[in-house]
Design an enzyme around this catalytic site. Structure first.
Site, PDB file in Angstrom:
ATOM      1  N   ARG A 135       1.048  -1.249  -0.238  1.00  0.00           N
ATOM      2  CA  ARG A 135       0.119  -0.119  -0.613  1.00  0.00           C
ATOM      3  C   ARG A 135       0.746   1.436  -0.023  1.00  0.00           C
ATOM      4  NH1 ARG A 135      -2.622  -2.606   3.601  1.00  0.00           N
ATOM      5  NH2 ARG A 135      -4.532  -4.281   2.636  1.00  0.00           N
ATOM      6  N   LYS A 184       3.334  11.190 -11.184  1.00  0.00           N
ATOM      7  CA  LYS A 184       2.311  10.335 -12.236  1.00  0.00           C
ATOM      8  C   LYS A 184       3.198   8.554 -12.073  1.00  0.00           C
ATOM      9  CE  LYS A 184      -0.740  13.475 -14.730  1.00  0.00           C
ATOM     10  NZ  LYS A 184      -0.992  14.176 -15.936  1.00  0.00           N
ATOM     11  N   GLU A 233       9.796  17.622 -24.873  1.00  0.00           N
ATOM     12  CA  GLU A 233       8.866  18.360 -23.431  1.00  0.00           C
ATOM     13  C   GLU A 233       9.671  19.536 -23.122  1.00  0.00           C
ATOM     14  OE1 GLU A 233       6.638  17.402 -22.044  1.00  0.00           O
ATOM     15  OE2 GLU A 233       6.581  14.520 -22.628  1.00  0.00           O
ATOM     16  N   LYS A 251       7.412  22.497 -13.630  1.00  0.00           N
ATOM     17  CA  LYS A 251       6.132  22.177 -13.387  1.00  0.00           C
ATOM     18  C   LYS A 251       6.031  21.569 -12.327  1.00  0.00           C
ATOM     19  CE  LYS A 251       6.156  17.386 -14.561  1.00  0.00           C
ATOM     20  NZ  LYS A 251       5.272  15.704 -15.294  1.00  0.00           N
ATOM     21  N   GLU A 307      -4.365  16.703 -10.810  1.00  0.00           N
ATOM     22  CA  GLU A 307      -4.419  17.122 -12.513  1.00  0.00           C
ATOM     23  C   GLU A 307      -6.578  17.262 -12.229  1.00  0.00           C
ATOM     24  OE1 GLU A 307      -4.574  15.245 -16.445  1.00  0.00           O
ATOM     25  OE2 GLU A 307      -2.569  15.125 -15.820  1.00  0.00           O
ATOM     26  N   ARG A 324      -3.276  22.136 -14.016  1.00  0.00           N
ATOM     27  CA  ARG A 324      -2.292  21.002 -14.372  1.00  0.00           C
ATOM     28  C   ARG A 324      -1.982  20.482 -15.365  1.00  0.00           C
ATOM     29  NH1 ARG A 324       0.850  15.822 -10.602  1.00  0.00           N
ATOM     30  NH2 ARG A 324       2.098  14.793 -12.187  1.00  0.00           N
ATOM     31  N   ASN A 375      -0.171  18.891 -20.756  1.00  0.00           N
ATOM     32  CA  ASN A 375      -0.767  17.613 -21.635  1.00  0.00           C
ATOM     33  C   ASN A 375      -0.671  18.183 -22.630  1.00  0.00           C
ATOM     34  OD1 ASN A 375      -1.251  15.338 -20.298  1.00  0.00           O
ATOM     35  ND2 ASN A 375      -2.131  16.108 -19.179  1.00  0.00           N
ATOM     36  N   HIS A 432      -0.236  16.077 -26.199  1.00  0.00           N
ATOM     37  CA  HIS A 432      -0.306  14.702 -25.606  1.00  0.00           C
ATOM     38  C   HIS A 432      -1.489  14.236 -25.629  1.00  0.00           C
ATOM     39  CE1 HIS A 432       3.178  16.333 -22.584  1.00  0.00           C
ATOM     40  NE2 HIS A 432       3.297  15.146 -22.510  1.00  0.00           N
ATOM     41  N   HIS A 442      -0.858  10.255 -27.328  1.00  0.00           N
ATOM     42  CA  HIS A 442      -0.819   9.468 -26.822  1.00  0.00           C
ATOM     43  C   HIS A 442      -1.284   8.448 -27.993  1.00  0.00           C
ATOM     44  CE1 HIS A 442      -0.081  10.489 -22.482  1.00  0.00           C
ATOM     45  NE2 HIS A 442       0.903  10.828 -22.917  1.00  0.00           N
ATOM     46  N   HIS A 449       8.129   8.536 -27.051  1.00  0.00           N
ATOM     47  CA  HIS A 449       6.968   9.562 -26.700  1.00  0.00           C
ATOM     48  C   HIS A 449       7.376  10.848 -26.946  1.00  0.00           C
ATOM     49  CE1 HIS A 449       4.071  11.402 -23.926  1.00  0.00           C
ATOM     50  NE2 HIS A 449       5.769  12.099 -22.891  1.00  0.00           N
TER      51      HIS A 449
END
Length: 374
Positions: free
Chosen positions: A123, A145, A187, A229, A239, A243, A247, A250, A254, A267
């Protein structure tokens, strides 16, 4: 001895953590002992990075009662639940407790999957990011993330789990292949576009120095990217709002990665094409001057990055994959666009016809493989 050039902090209350940027920081025993406490450590790396840096990191960690080294195959195609389970098998077989720390030594794939393993094991256990690619240093290692991919979508299975620290060793960039290095620059450009116009103008002027991997220019680009960032993450950790501007490009990117098969386009290459697509759509809406789109294409081309989607990607396929993206809301595609250079906005009103027209026009300048630019 390491040479620290910059130290930043991601301010998240009790989950706050430092970002160290400098030479030889991955082998600094003082930094590692400060952020990797206890007698149990799991180092996760890949078969490209481990031969270069694992021994130095292991030595800097000092004597520990239990150190487990897990070496993964390199590539986005291995960022899966099966690989994650292999990590759990090793950790459990070696009987690591809740006090163990995981250390991610590698690029974004290693960082994402190690962070997700740390979020899930018992956990939640501590982990430290030691990113070795430019893309991971300026983006994926910061912000908490963590995820693995699914065949129907990138990063669809994951968790938010902040690291204890991020150690960015600029020396690792000198062993990075040109294609990987260029992918990271996408990026970097993103940060200027979304929230820092002065940085974007600096990038336009400094592109030759960055491509030559001049140390001072690289350190400044990394520091300013991480600072941007960190500010966005501090304002919106999970997010729920602002935030999402991180993206930019993205959702398009993606879709490219998923359609092509993970690993065929890096990427950052997919994001570069996505940045152009998002900016193009912003121009079509009258928010950004057409000259800025031309300048962006010129900048990305100079950085040896794609400026259009891959050949053979159908409009229907693009639209379907974009609608499956985790940022989609109630069936609507959510996009990050630009209201101006340095000022991003989030929209959910992009219609099918508008997107289809954009994709059709871009198909005229598509490319077969990003490697042809290198």
């Amino acid at each position: 001895m390491s040479l620290l050039m910059h130290t930043l902090h991601v301010e998240l209350g009790e989950r706050s953590y430092p970002i160290y940027i400098g030479r030889e920081v991955l082998a600094d025993p003082d930094l590692l002992s400060q952020h990797v406490p206890g007698s149990q450590v799991v180092i996760v790396s890949n078969d490209i990075v481990a031969p270069l840096y694992l021994d130095r990191l292991r030595s800097a960690l000092g004597e520990r009662k239990l150190v487990t080294e897990i070496i993964l195959p390199d590539g986005e195609q291995h960022k899966t639940l099966d690989t994650l389970n292999e990590i759990f098998d090793r950790i459990m077989a070696d009987r690591h407790s809740r006090s163990t720390s995981l250390v991610a030594l590698g690029g974004g794939v290693v960082g994402d999957i190690t962070g997700f393993a740390a979020a899930c094991y018992q956990r939640g256990v501590d982990f430290v990011q030691v990113p070795t690619t430019l893309l991971a240093q300026v983006d994926s290692s910061v912000g908490g993330k963590t995820a693995v991919n699914h065949s129907l979508g990138k990063n669809m299975i994951g968790a938010f789990h902040q690291p204890r620290a991020v150690l960015i060793d600029t020396n690792t960039l000198h062993t990075l292949p040109p294609r990987e290095f260029a992918a990271g620059l996408a990026e970097v450009v993103k940060y200027g576009l979304i929230c820092d116009e002065p940085f974007y103008r600096w990038l336009q002027a400094s592109a030759p120095k960055l491509l030559a991997r001049e140390e001072a220019a690289l350190a400044e680009a990394i520091e300013r990217s991480c600072a941007n960032k960190a500010r966005v993450v501090a304002a919106d950790e999970r997010e729920g709002g602002v935030r999402a501007i991180l993206n930019l490009g993205h959702t398009f990117g993606h879709a490219i990665e998923t359609a092509q098969g993970y690993g065929r386009w890096l990427h950052g290459e997919a994001v570069a094409a996505g940045l152009v697509m998002a900016t193009d759509l912003s121009v079509r809406r009258g928010w950004v001057e057409a000259s800025e789109l031309l300048d962006l294409r010129e900048l990305l081309t100079s950085m040896q990055l794609p400026i259009a989607p891959p050949e053979g990607m159908r409009n229907e396929q693009f639209l379907d994959l974009m609608s499956r993206d985790k940022k989609a809301l109630d069936g609507r595609v959510r996009l990050v666009l630009l209201s101006a250079i340095g000022d991003a906005c989030i929209v959910d009103d992009a219609g099918t016809e508008e997107l289809a027209e954009l994709l059709s026009d871009l198909s005229l300048i598509h490319i077969s493989e990003p490697t042809r630019l290198l």
